[in-house]
Design an enzyme around this catalytic site. Structure first.
Site, PDB file in Angstrom:
ATOM      1  N   GLU A 202      -0.617  -9.428  -1.385  1.00 28.42           N
ATOM      2  CA  GLU A 202      -2.043  -9.732  -1.172  1.00 28.42           C
ATOM      3  C   GLU A 202      -2.804  -9.778  -2.499  1.00 28.42           C
ATOM      4  O   GLU A 202      -3.712 -10.573  -2.675  1.00 28.42           O
ATOM      5  CB  GLU A 202      -2.657  -8.727  -0.201  1.00 28.42           C
ATOM      6  CG  GLU A 202      -2.124  -8.921   1.223  1.00 28.42           C
ATOM      7  CD  GLU A 202      -2.702  -7.913   2.184  1.00 28.42           C
ATOM      8  OE1 GLU A 202      -2.483  -6.702   1.983  1.00 28.42           O
ATOM      9  OE2 GLU A 202      -3.349  -8.327   3.165  1.00 28.42           O
TER      10      GLU A 202
ATOM     11  N   GLY B 188       0.510  -5.257   0.485  1.00 22.37           N
ATOM     12  CA  GLY B 188      -0.646  -5.311  -0.401  1.00 22.37           C
ATOM     13  C   GLY B 188      -0.313  -5.875  -1.769  1.00 22.37           C
ATOM     14  O   GLY B 188      -1.177  -6.445  -2.439  1.00 22.37           O
TER      15      GLY B 188
ATOM     16  N   GLU C 185       4.034  -5.842   7.020  1.00 17.52           N
ATOM     17  CA  GLU C 185       3.260  -4.755   7.607  1.00 17.52           C
ATOM     18  C   GLU C 185       3.560  -4.526   9.087  1.00 17.52           C
ATOM     19  O   GLU C 185       3.502  -3.389   9.558  1.00 17.52           O
ATOM     20  CB  GLU C 185       1.763  -5.026   7.436  1.00 17.52           C
ATOM     21  CG  GLU C 185       1.227  -4.832   6.044  1.00 17.52           C
ATOM     22  CD  GLU C 185       1.388  -6.052   5.151  1.00 17.52           C
ATOM     23  OE1 GLU C 185       2.203  -6.944   5.460  1.00 17.52           O
ATOM     24  OE2 GLU C 185       0.690  -6.101   4.128  1.00 17.52           O
TER      25      GLU C 185
ATOM     26  N   ALA D  42       0.857  -1.192   0.000  1.00 16.63           N
ATOM     27  CA  ALA D  42       0.000   0.000   0.000  1.00 16.63           C
ATOM     28  C   ALA D  42       0.890   1.237   0.000  1.00 16.63           C
ATOM     29  O   ALA D  42       2.058   1.168   0.396  1.00 16.63           O
ATOM     30  CB  ALA D  42      -0.876  -0.008   1.256  1.00 16.63           C
TER      31      ALA D  42
HETATM   32  N1  T1G Z   1       4.605   3.481   0.074  1.00 14.08           N
HETATM   33  C1  T1G Z   1       5.087   4.697  -0.279  1.00 14.08           C
HETATM   34  N2  T1G Z   1       6.381   4.936  -0.609  1.00 14.08           N
HETATM   35  C2  T1G Z   1       7.212   3.877  -0.559  1.00 14.08           C
HETATM   36  C3  T1G Z   1       6.775   2.577  -0.192  1.00 14.08           C
HETATM   37  C4  T1G Z   1       5.414   2.406   0.130  1.00 14.08           C
HETATM   38  N3  T1G Z   1       4.916   1.212   0.468  1.00 14.08           N
HETATM   39  N4  T1G Z   1       7.870   1.759  -0.226  1.00 14.08           N
HETATM   40  C5  T1G Z   1       8.917   2.505  -0.604  1.00 14.08           C
HETATM   41  N5  T1G Z   1       8.532   3.773  -0.805  1.00 14.08           N
HETATM   42  C6  T1G Z   1       9.378   4.883  -1.255  1.00 14.08           C
HETATM   43  C7  T1G Z   1      10.472   5.198  -0.263  1.00 14.08           C
HETATM   44  O1  T1G Z   1       9.988   6.084   0.719  1.00 14.08           O
HETATM   45  C8  T1G Z   1      11.498   5.861  -1.175  1.00 14.08           C
HETATM   46  O2  T1G Z   1      11.028   7.172  -1.445  1.00 14.08           O
HETATM   47  C9  T1G Z   1      11.361   5.067  -2.474  1.00 14.08           C
HETATM   48  O3  T1G Z   1      10.059   4.471  -2.443  1.00 14.08           O
HETATM   49  C10 T1G Z   1      12.406   3.974  -2.609  1.00 14.08           C
HETATM   50  O4  T1G Z   1      12.313   3.191  -1.402  1.00 14.08           O
HETATM   51  C11 T1G Z   1      -2.744  -3.111   2.518  1.00 14.08           C
HETATM   52  C12 T1G Z   1      -1.411  -1.958   4.582  1.00 14.08           C
HETATM   53  C13 T1G Z   1      10.177  -1.915  -1.571  1.00 14.08           C
HETATM   54  C14 T1G Z   1      12.106  -3.115  -0.476  1.00 14.08           C
HETATM   55  O5  T1G Z   1       6.332  -2.313   3.979  1.00 14.08           O
HETATM   56  O6  T1G Z   1      10.539  -2.258   2.031  1.00 14.08           O
HETATM   57  O7  T1G Z   1       0.799  -2.921   2.086  1.00 14.08           O
HETATM   58  O8  T1G Z   1      12.969   8.409  -0.417  1.00 14.08           O
HETATM   59  O9  T1G Z   1      14.683   3.615  -0.669  1.00 14.08           O
HETATM   60  O10 T1G Z   1      15.903   0.238  -0.977  1.00 14.08           O
HETATM   61  O11 T1G Z   1      -2.010  -4.957   3.761  1.00 14.08           O
HETATM   62  O12 T1G Z   1      11.070   0.449  -0.102  1.00 14.08           O
HETATM   63  O13 T1G Z   1      12.886   7.968  -2.898  1.00 14.08           O
HETATM   64  O14 T1G Z   1      11.268   9.588  -1.849  1.00 14.08           O
HETATM   65  O15 T1G Z   1      13.283   1.769   0.381  1.00 14.08           O
HETATM   66  O16 T1G Z   1      14.962  -0.290  -3.308  1.00 14.08           O
HETATM   67  C15 T1G Z   1       3.818  -2.855   3.026  1.00 14.08           C
HETATM   68  C16 T1G Z   1       8.083  -0.918   2.210  1.00 14.08           C
HETATM   69  C17 T1G Z   1       3.096  -1.548   3.096  1.00 14.08           C
HETATM   70  C18 T1G Z   1       7.364  -2.208   1.844  1.00 14.08           C
HETATM   71  C19 T1G Z   1      12.477  -1.076  -1.887  1.00 14.08           C
HETATM   72  N6  T1G Z   1       5.011  -2.707   2.207  1.00 14.08           N
HETATM   73  N7  T1G Z   1       9.147  -0.612   1.271  1.00 14.08           N
HETATM   74  O17 T1G Z   1      13.673  -0.798  -1.212  1.00 14.08           O
HETATM   75  O18 T1G Z   1      14.069   1.589  -2.022  1.00 14.08           O
HETATM   76  S1  T1G Z   1       1.639  -1.624   4.126  1.00 14.08           S
HETATM   77  C20 T1G Z   1       6.194  -2.415   2.782  1.00 14.08           C
HETATM   78  C21 T1G Z   1      10.320  -1.311   1.296  1.00 14.08           C
HETATM   79  C22 T1G Z   1       0.558  -2.597   3.213  1.00 14.08           C
HETATM   80  C23 T1G Z   1      -1.528  -3.848   3.008  1.00 14.08           C
HETATM   81  C24 T1G Z   1      -0.679  -3.047   3.920  1.00 14.08           C
HETATM   82  C25 T1G Z   1      11.374  -0.859   0.323  1.00 14.08           C
HETATM   83  C26 T1G Z   1      11.511  -1.762  -0.900  1.00 14.08           C
HETATM   84  P1  T1G Z   1      12.112   8.373  -1.666  1.00 14.08           P
HETATM   85  P2  T1G Z   1      13.656   2.550  -0.819  1.00 14.08           P
HETATM   86  P3  T1G Z   1      14.762   0.159  -1.910  1.00 14.08           P
END
Ligand code: T1G
Length: 651
Positions: free
Chosen positions: A124, A121, A144, A82
């Site tokens: 999912e 997500g 999450e 998400a």
């Molecule tokens: N939402 C918004 N921005 C995100 C994002 C996200 N989920 N993930 C990364 N970014 C932005 C981050 O802030 C950065 O921005 C850029 O992307 C590159 O990220 C419904 C509720 C995917 C392994 O927890 O683990 O889904 O600084 O530097 O090292 O059930 O990002 O460039 O402006 O980390 O290549 C669950 C979180 C969400 C994954 C990539 N998902 N992200 O790593 O790049 S909750 C997560 C990561 C959810 C559902 C629930 C990592 C990555 P900027 P980065 P990276």
């Protein structure tokens, strides 16, 4: 579909794409409908993705010529979750749950073609699809809980149905990420392919169509939900790692997986939604999301030069004989750097080289290095030299001499005459002034400090210390090296203790003041440990060693007249004679006061650091505490915590 075989399929000229939203396009290729998600950088599932995906599935579901649908991400990854930036806002329909239910209800096979990191997500969505194929390099997970929430679009109900209760508990409650091979082995994906995901997805879809394979709705799978005894969940919860013990989201994730085994699917889905809302409203989720973005902000500073670490395999020199040499060399090699080990003494050079190779072999035996072939290529990237002049080819040279001003100044002075004009000359001091060390350099602009928190092999934090003359290039190279080392950098100006030790000093002094008021050390340690610190303050001194702790406490000016001798405190034990650090229970009101005084002292010093411009943002101090000093991540850091408590930070 045989996994891993390079089965190319010549594609006819692709039909034009139709946009279903600003981030979702689709096209029909023969009898297959492709849905492309294109929301860089990680294809986060913002509203435009959800609405476009929903519309495209609906369109293809009704399109007579379409016999199968493939969902695939453009760019670096399948959706990684998400859009965290939307968390604080009301959900705009369609919610992801609704999108997933529409995918699952589609009467045509929907196939998720996964590359990169299918997380949260994103996974999912794949779970709601009828089939899943993945690139061998893909990683999949439901992390999450790291953000203080739980999977909120069916993950806690569908994942257990595919991989079983215990594997789902590990993946969800501890945010364990699976690689593609394990995902295949567990049944999370139906096939993995070595390359050309697009062509393999077409091939997979055509097979499903040709075989008339029945749609496989994960919601209907029951065989892996063998009635798990209540004990499984209670035991799993009692064995959670310390960092998750007070984590609301971890307990709710376990409860939701438990529901998957006990309740009908739709009821389990409804309860999952309740837990998501409860977690989203918790202070812990606010703190964890703050840390998530703070860790990414830390890599950027005014003057940061992207791509400063020239080339895919930069050459990094290591000079000096300190304890950091072996773990640092191994970590740089694993991070994709070539390492040039320098020592004028041939015997010492040979011993150091052997120690590094042995460390790589140990890491390989623990699974940290995927294969013998990778181990060999890492070992081949280690070069040795007794010729100092060879160092001039390095992008960076890191000195790892013991932390004494004389030895650090000598080696930096000598190296500065040898390295290239743009080479970053990195000193790994923990306590000394980088300004003073740089003064010995013929090229002070090349010099920056890198302070690794101990143990360097496990702590994620590193401080990049810039002098007033450090160039942006040198600082940027050090930041990029941090990324290769899988560490979180915080860029600091030079001051006594940099960021972590200076604020830790204030914290320790307050703990000693409380001790001198008659509160036993064991009580003080217990209070901070129960709050969530990895160690109490006096335990921390023992953990890092009383000598280093004393040097941190005294600062660069050395022991003052009134300076407390930690060794005296330790010998004296606690005033009431209890063995230090014994298990103990203390009145909550006293524990709260101890926590407040110690952490507010750290927070007050942190505010002074920011005011002096030592760091560029308050969150930098917070992540140093979270990743370097054992502060509970779900409390955000001393400054974030202080703004959340009623107490004022003004002191
Ligand atoms: N939402 C918004 N921005 C995100 C994002 C996200 N989920 N993930 C990364 N970014 C932005 C981050 O802030 C950065 O921005 C850029 O992307 C590159 O990220 C419904 C509720 C995917 C392994 O927890 O683990 O889904 O600084 O530097 O090292 O059930 O990002 O460039 O402006 O980390 O290549 C669950 C979180 C969400 C994954 C990539 N998902 N992200 O790593 O790049 S909750 C997560 C990561 C959810 C559902 C629930 C990592 C990555 P900027 P980065 P990276």
């Amino acid at each position: 579909m045989s996994e891993g075989t390079a089965l190319g399929t010549q594609l006819a000229a692709p039909a034009p794409e139709t946009s279903f939203s600003s981030t979702v396009a689709a096209r029909i290729d023969a009898n297959i409908g492709f849905i492309y998600i294109d929301n860089p950088p990680v294809n986060a599932l913002s509203h435009s993705v959800r609405s476009g995906l929903s519309a495209a599935v609906r369109t293809f579901s009704d399109a007579p010529g379409v016999q199968a649908i493939i969902v695939i991400g453009k760019g670096q990854t399948f959706p990684a979750g998400a859009d965290i930036r939307e968390f604080g806002r009301p959900i705009e329909e369609p919610a992801l749950n609704a999108v997933n239910l529409s995918i699952e209800a589609c009467r045509k096979p929907v196939i998720a073609a996964i590359h990169g990191t299918a997380l949260g997500g994103g996974l999912e969505i794949a779970l709601a699809c009828h089939f899943r194929i993945a690139l061998a390099s893909a990683r999949l997970g439901l992390p999450e809980v790291k953000l203080g929430v739980i999977p909120g679009a069916g993950g806690t109900q569908r994942l257990p149905r595919l991989i079983g209760i215990e594997q789902a508990l590990r993946a969800i409650a501890t945010s364990r990420i699976l690689d593609a091979a394990e995902a295949l082995q567990l049944g999370l994906v139906d096939a993995i392919v070595a390359d050309d995901l697009h062509a393999h997805a077409i091939r997979f879809a055509q097979q499903v169509i040709a075989e008339g394979r029945p749609l496989r709705l994960v919601r209907d799978l029951q065989d892996k939900l063998a009635p798990a005894s209540a004990g499984v969940f209670d035991e799993f919860e009692s064995n959670l790692p310390a960092r998750l013990r007070n984590r609301l989201a971890a307990t709710r994730a376990i409860r939701s997986v438990r529901n998957a085994a006990a309740l009908p699917f739709d009821e389990g889905l409804r309860k999952e939604r309740e837990y998501v809302e409860e977690c989203k409203a918790s202070p812990q989720s606010a703190a964890l999301q703050y840390v998530f973005f703070a860790e990414r902000a830390a890599f950027k500073f005014d003057g940061y030069i992207a791509g400063a670490l020239a080339g895919p395999e930069p050459l990094v020199g290591i000079a000096g004989a300190g304890a950091l040499r072996t773990p640092l060399a191994a970590a740089l090699l694993i991070g994709g750097c070539r390492v040039l080990l320098f020592d004028q003494n041939a015997r010492a050079l040979s011993d150091a080289s052997s120690a590094i190779v042995e460390r790589l072999e140990r890491l390989s035996s623990k699974g940290r290095i995927a294969s013998r072939q990778e181990l060999q290529s890492l070992t081949a990237a280690l070069e040795v030299t007794s010729e100092a002049a060879s160092l001039r080819h390095c992008t960076a040279v890191i000195e790892v001499e013991p932390d004494m001003l004389s030895s650090k100044s000598a080696i930096v002075g000598a190296l500065s005459a040898l390295v290239g004009e743009k080479t970053a000359l990195i000193t790994t001091t923990a306590l000394l002034s980088v300004d003073e060390i740089a003064a010995a350099s013929r090229r002070p602009a090349n010099v920056v400090g890198m302070h690794f928190f101990i143990p360097a092999s496990t702590m994620r934090q590193v401080e990049i210390v810039r002098t007033d003359r450090s160039s942006n290039l040198a600082a940027s190279i050090a930041v990029e090296l941090s990324r290769r080392l899988e560490k979180i950098p915080v860029v600091s100006r030079d001051c006594d203790g940099f960021v972590g030790d200076r604020t830790l000093r204030a914290y320790l002094k307050e703990a000693i003041a409380i001790l001198e008021e008659g509160v036993p050390a064991a009580h003080i340690d217990a209070a901070l440990r129960d709050f969530g610190m990895a160690h109490g303050p006096f335990e921390l001194c023992d953990f890092i060693g009383l000598d280093l702790a004393q040097r941190i406490l005294d600062g660069r000016s050395g022991p003052g007249e009134t300076g407390t001798k930690l060794i005296d405190l330790q010998r004296a034990g606690t005033p009431d004679g209890m063995p230090a650090h014994a298990g103990t229970s203390i009145p909550k009101i006293l524990a709260a006061a101890i926590v407040e005084r110690c952490l507010l002292a750290a927070a007050a010093e942190a505010k002074r650091l920011v005011a002096e411009g030592i760091v560029s943002r308050p969150s930098d101090v917070d992540i140093v505490w979270v990743n370097g000093l054992g502060f509970p991540e779900h409390c955000g850091g001393p400054l974030f915590w202080a703004t959340q408590t009623t107490a004022s930070v003004q002191r």
